[in-house]
Design an enzyme around this catalytic site. Structure first.
Site, PDB file in Angstrom:
ATOM      1  N   CYS A  47      44.859  26.101  31.282  1.00 59.47           N
ATOM      2  CA  CYS A  47      45.951  26.443  32.193  1.00 59.47           C
ATOM      3  C   CYS A  47      46.223  25.319  33.184  1.00 59.47           C
ATOM      4  O   CYS A  47      45.388  24.439  33.395  1.00 59.47           O
ATOM      5  CB  CYS A  47      45.560  27.715  32.931  1.00 59.47           C
ATOM      6  SG  CYS A  47      46.681  28.247  34.214  1.00 59.47           S
ATOM      7  N   GLU A  50      43.429  24.837  35.605  1.00 61.05           N
ATOM      8  CA  GLU A  50      42.355  23.923  35.217  1.00 61.05           C
ATOM      9  C   GLU A  50      42.747  22.474  35.490  1.00 61.05           C
ATOM     10  O   GLU A  50      41.909  21.662  35.904  1.00 61.05           O
ATOM     11  CB  GLU A  50      42.013  24.084  33.730  1.00 61.05           C
ATOM     12  CG  GLU A  50      40.903  25.065  33.445  1.00 61.05           C
ATOM     13  CD  GLU A  50      41.392  26.507  33.474  1.00 61.05           C
ATOM     14  OE1 GLU A  50      40.629  27.377  33.915  1.00 61.05           O
ATOM     15  OE2 GLU A  50      42.539  26.743  33.052  1.00 61.05           O
ATOM     16  N   MET A  51      44.007  22.137  35.251  1.00 57.28           N
ATOM     17  CA  MET A  51      44.465  20.777  35.505  1.00 57.28           C
ATOM     18  C   MET A  51      44.313  20.419  36.978  1.00 57.28           C
ATOM     19  O   MET A  51      43.927  19.309  37.325  1.00 57.28           O
ATOM     20  CB  MET A  51      45.923  20.619  35.065  1.00 57.28           C
ATOM     21  CG  MET A  51      46.149  20.850  33.579  1.00 57.28           C
ATOM     22  SD  MET A  51      45.137  19.792  32.529  1.00 57.28           S
ATOM     23  CE  MET A  51      45.806  18.188  32.956  1.00 57.28           C
ATOM     24  N   LYS A  52      44.597  21.370  37.852  1.00 54.67           N
ATOM     25  CA  LYS A  52      44.394  21.124  39.279  1.00 54.67           C
ATOM     26  C   LYS A  52      42.913  21.013  39.609  1.00 54.67           C
ATOM     27  O   LYS A  52      42.512  20.191  40.449  1.00 54.67           O
ATOM     28  CB  LYS A  52      45.050  22.236  40.104  1.00 54.67           C
ATOM     29  CG  LYS A  52      46.560  22.132  40.202  1.00 54.67           C
ATOM     30  CD  LYS A  52      47.115  23.166  41.146  1.00 54.67           C
ATOM     31  CE  LYS A  52      48.628  22.992  41.327  1.00 54.67           C
ATOM     32  NZ  LYS A  52      48.953  21.797  42.121  1.00 54.67           N
ATOM     33  N   HIS A  66      39.861  30.215  32.168  1.00 56.74           N
ATOM     34  CA  HIS A  66      40.016  31.556  32.740  1.00 56.74           C
ATOM     35  C   HIS A  66      41.024  32.421  31.999  1.00 56.74           C
ATOM     36  O   HIS A  66      41.243  33.558  32.391  1.00 56.74           O
ATOM     37  CB  HIS A  66      40.413  31.464  34.216  1.00 56.74           C
ATOM     38  CG  HIS A  66      41.818  30.987  34.444  1.00 56.74           C
ATOM     39  ND1 HIS A  66      42.154  29.656  34.418  1.00 56.74           N
ATOM     40  CD2 HIS A  66      42.976  31.661  34.690  1.00 56.74           C
ATOM     41  CE1 HIS A  66      43.449  29.529  34.645  1.00 56.74           C
ATOM     42  NE2 HIS A  66      43.981  30.736  34.799  1.00 56.74           N
ATOM     43  N   CYS A  96      37.869  46.051  41.165  1.00 53.45           N
ATOM     44  CA  CYS A  96      36.649  46.837  41.394  1.00 53.45           C
ATOM     45  C   CYS A  96      36.962  48.314  41.531  1.00 53.45           C
ATOM     46  O   CYS A  96      36.107  49.177  41.279  1.00 53.45           O
ATOM     47  CB  CYS A  96      35.902  46.325  42.627  1.00 53.45           C
ATOM     48  SG  CYS A  96      36.722  46.701  44.216  1.00 53.45           S
ATOM     49  N   CYS A  99      37.688  48.625  46.717  1.00 55.58           N
ATOM     50  CA  CYS A  99      38.051  47.940  47.964  1.00 55.58           C
ATOM     51  C   CYS A  99      39.423  48.399  48.446  1.00 55.58           C
ATOM     52  O   CYS A  99      40.164  49.077  47.734  1.00 55.58           O
ATOM     53  CB  CYS A  99      38.020  46.427  47.771  1.00 55.58           C
ATOM     54  SG  CYS A  99      39.348  45.775  46.713  1.00 55.58           S
ATOM     55  N   CYS A 102      42.322  47.387  46.087  1.00 55.72           N
ATOM     56  CA  CYS A 102      42.389  48.170  44.854  1.00 55.72           C
ATOM     57  C   CYS A 102      42.894  49.583  45.111  1.00 55.72           C
ATOM     58  O   CYS A 102      43.586  50.173  44.272  1.00 55.72           O
ATOM     59  CB  CYS A 102      41.014  48.218  44.183  1.00 55.72           C
ATOM     60  SG  CYS A 102      40.528  46.669  43.358  1.00 55.72           S
ATOM     61  N   CYS A 110      42.020  42.074  44.704  1.00 54.36           N
ATOM     62  CA  CYS A 110      40.685  42.678  44.817  1.00 54.36           C
ATOM     63  C   CYS A 110      39.748  41.770  45.622  1.00 54.36           C
ATOM     64  O   CYS A 110      39.665  40.567  45.383  1.00 54.36           O
ATOM     65  CB  CYS A 110      40.112  42.920  43.429  1.00 54.36           C
ATOM     66  SG  CYS A 110      38.425  43.593  43.420  1.00 54.36           S
ATOM     67  N   CYS A 172      46.565  35.509  31.802  1.00 49.63           N
ATOM     68  CA  CYS A 172      47.011  34.848  33.030  1.00 49.63           C
ATOM     69  C   CYS A 172      48.475  34.445  32.969  1.00 49.63           C
ATOM     70  O   CYS A 172      49.303  34.986  33.673  1.00 49.63           O
ATOM     71  CB  CYS A 172      46.142  33.627  33.338  1.00 49.63           C
ATOM     72  SG  CYS A 172      46.703  32.701  34.789  1.00 49.63           S
TER      73      CYS A 172
END
Length: 395
Positions: A47, A50-52, A66, A96, A99, A102, A110, A172
């Site tokens: 994604c 990841e490049m960042k 991810h 979860c 919280c 959620c 979350c 994603c």
């Protein structure tokens, strides 16, 4: 022979230090502990996030990734929502269910997401080992590995007949863009929308705007090679800022008469955020930041832009509550309510991951989903292939 309770040896793309290329290594993946799930990854994406990350300082060595889909290999003590053999999608954004976020029907951020920042599991240890060294996790997913261990709250069970090589996009990229239009902006029928950045997530925003009934969808990108695909998925017209001498926000205001109702920044560029906001209608325009801005970056925005009623909003994972929404989105895909095929253009093998990184840097791939069939990875703009098959994921 069952692998339950045993350490699994498999391949993974390991990043040993900042600035280094990915290294394909044999890693050891420990069994899941309480409330954890071990997954055989069959499709994943490289994604833009990841490049960042490749440009930022992290804890090393680390296994990134991810956007993933796979099959549950085994579960730890206390896991009740998935079982061995289930098809699942990995989630960088957990749910979860306990919280304040959620429990709020209008919220999806979350609090357990912050646990991912430690790059370790809940007990403070890693489930990965390579050459005798522990390897850090990423986003509690680490899908650039043939097997990974994830917390149960970051796993969504999906339709047993869903094609993992396609629905991994929902992990994603597609969900983030599509949901930004549907959930965060709440695009209205007959409206005019502008999308800054026509990568995989930007195209998904276009698809969301179209599904919401927008009458006019303007794509903005400096790479004109992306225009054809953008029009294929719903853009009514596309423009490049480099074709004009005046600021792009002035161009868009002139094109639309008074500015647009909905504007999306899908690049992660602070200057473009300011331009997108200025492109919005002065009284009721909505601007949504979808692109990932670097941590600590400051926005330079004229405060007068807010005087008459414009609004600026953030969006994470398209506003979807991850576990419950992903399963539903996969069902919608199976019911042909949207088409992921336009987001899949290329296929590559795991050992080509560094080549894929270069493709993303140079923009040679327009939509580069990445798949990882047992021995393969795909990237944010293409698809990867192994002996087991091929698949894809987007960014």
């Amino acid at each position: 022979m069952s692998t339950t309770g045993k350490v699994i040896k498999c391949r993974a793309a390991v990043l040993w230090k900042a600035g280094a290329p990915f290294s394909i290594e044999e890693v050891e993946v420990a069994p899941p502990k309480a409330k954890e799930v071990r997954i055989k990854i069959t499709a994943t994406g490289l994604c833009g996030t990841e490049m960042k990350m490749l440009e930022n300082q992290m804890q090393y060595p680390i296994i990134l990734g991810h956007e993933g889909a796979g099959i549950v290999e085994s579960v730890g003590e206390g896991v009740s929502t998935v079982k061995t053999g289930d098809k699942v999608i990995t989630l960088f954004l957990p749910q979860c269910g306990e919280c304040a976020s959620c429990l709020n029907s209008e919220d999806n951020y979350c609090i357990q997401l912050k646990q991912s920042y430690t790059s370790l599991m809940t007990d403070g240890t890693s489930r990965f080992t390579c050459k005798g060294k522990p390897i850090y996790h990423f986003a509690n997913t680490s899908t650039f590995s043939e097997y990974t261990v994830i917390r149960e709250i970051s796993v969504a069970k999906i339709d047993a007949v869903a094609p993992l090589e396609k629905v991994c996009l929902i992990s994603c990229g597609f969900s983030t863009g599509y949901g930004a239009a549907i959930n965060t902006a709440k695009v209205t029928p007959g409206s005019t929308c502008v999308v800054f950045g026509l990568g995989g997530v930007g195209l998904s925003v276009v698809m969301g705007c179209k599904a919401a009934g927008a009458a006019r969808i303007i794509g903005v990108d400096i790479n004109k090679d992306k225009f054809e695909k953008a029009k294929q998925v719903g853009a009514t017209e596309c423009i490049s800022p480099q074709d004009f001498k005046k600021p792009i926000q002035d161009v868009l205001v002139e094109m639309t008469g008074a500015g647009v109702e909905f504007c999306f920044e899908v690049i992660g560029n602070p200057e473009m955020v300011a331009a997108a906001l200025a492109s919005c209608h002065e009284s009721h325009g909505v601007c949504v930041i979808v692109g990932l801005l670097d941590y600590g970056v400051q926005l330079n925005i004229n405060g007068y832009l807010f005087f008459s009623g414009r609004s600026l909003k953030g969006s994470v994972f398209g506003g979807w509550k991850s576990r419950q929404s992903v399963s539903r989105l996969v069902s919608d895909y199976m019911a042909k309510k949207f088409n992921l095929d336009p987001l899949i253009t290329h296929t590559m093998k795991l050992d080509k991951i560094n080549e894929a990184v270069e493709f993303m840097k140079t923009g040679k791939w327009q939509v580069l989903p990445l798949t990882f069939m047992s021995e393969c990875l795909g990237q944010g703009k293409g698809v990867w292939e192994s002996e087991a098959g091929k698949g894809s994921c987007g960014w």
